[in-house]
Design a protein around this motif. Structure first.
Motif, PDB file in Angstrom:
ATOM      1  N   ASP A  33      15.347  -1.399  13.929  1.00 14.23           N
ATOM      2  CA  ASP A  33      14.231  -2.118  14.582  1.00 14.23           C
ATOM      3  C   ASP A  33      14.025  -3.488  13.944  1.00 14.23           C
ATOM      4  N   LEU A  34      14.060  -3.555  12.629  1.00 12.46           N
ATOM      5  CA  LEU A  34      13.912  -4.833  11.937  1.00 12.46           C
ATOM      6  C   LEU A  34      15.069  -5.777  12.269  1.00 12.46           C
ATOM      7  N   LEU A  51      16.879  -5.744  15.034  1.00 12.74           N
ATOM      8  CA  LEU A  51      16.688  -6.189  16.423  1.00 12.74           C
ATOM      9  C   LEU A  51      15.647  -7.293  16.510  1.00 12.74           C
ATOM     10  N   GLU A  52      14.575  -7.145  15.757  1.00 13.50           N
ATOM     11  CA  GLU A  52      13.522  -8.156  15.739  1.00 13.50           C
ATOM     12  C   GLU A  52      14.056  -9.483  15.197  1.00 13.50           C
ATOM     13  N   ARG A  53      14.811  -9.419  14.104  1.00 13.26           N
ATOM     14  CA  ARG A  53      15.401 -10.641  13.535  1.00 13.26           C
ATOM     15  C   ARG A  53      16.359 -11.293  14.514  1.00 13.26           C
ATOM     16  N   SER A  75      16.419 -11.050  17.837  1.00 16.80           N
ATOM     17  CA  SER A  75      15.725 -11.638  18.990  1.00 16.80           C
ATOM     18  C   SER A  75      14.972 -12.901  18.587  1.00 16.80           C
ATOM     19  N   THR A  76      14.412 -12.923  17.376  1.00 22.93           N
ATOM     20  CA  THR A  76      13.739 -14.134  16.885  1.00 22.93           C
ATOM     21  C   THR A  76      14.743 -15.256  16.727  1.00 22.93           C
TER      22      THR A  76
END
Length: 77
Positions: free
Chosen positions: A64-65, A67-69, A71-72
């Motif tokens: 999850d982390l 994926l967040e990085r 997408s950012t």
């Protein structure tokens, strides 16, 4: 597991490219992360087993982390 060991582990996770964290299957990701940590410090069998169990319990969070990085990064580039 010591606080220092946990900090080092999460530092490895945070500095690893998101692509690597996302492309490896679960077992390969755990082994890859353990190898990276072993490059920084020596681990005995007990510590390796503890970290293996810990990483397996945190795989969803790690992905999850990542994926967040990812997408950012894509939004800013």
């Amino acid at each position: 597991m010591t606080p220092t060991m946990l900090r080092q582990l999460w530092s490895v996770i945070e500095t690893t490219q998101a692509q690597i964290l996302l492309k490896l299957d679960d077992a390969s990701l755990v082994q890859w992360l353990l190898k990276q940590l072993k490059n920084q410090r020596s681990l005995d069998n007990h510590e390796t087993n503890l970290l293996n169990d810990y990483l397996n319990s945190k795989l969803t969070l790690i992905r999850d982390l990542a994926l967040e990085r990812q997408s950012t990064w894509q939004e800013t580039n």
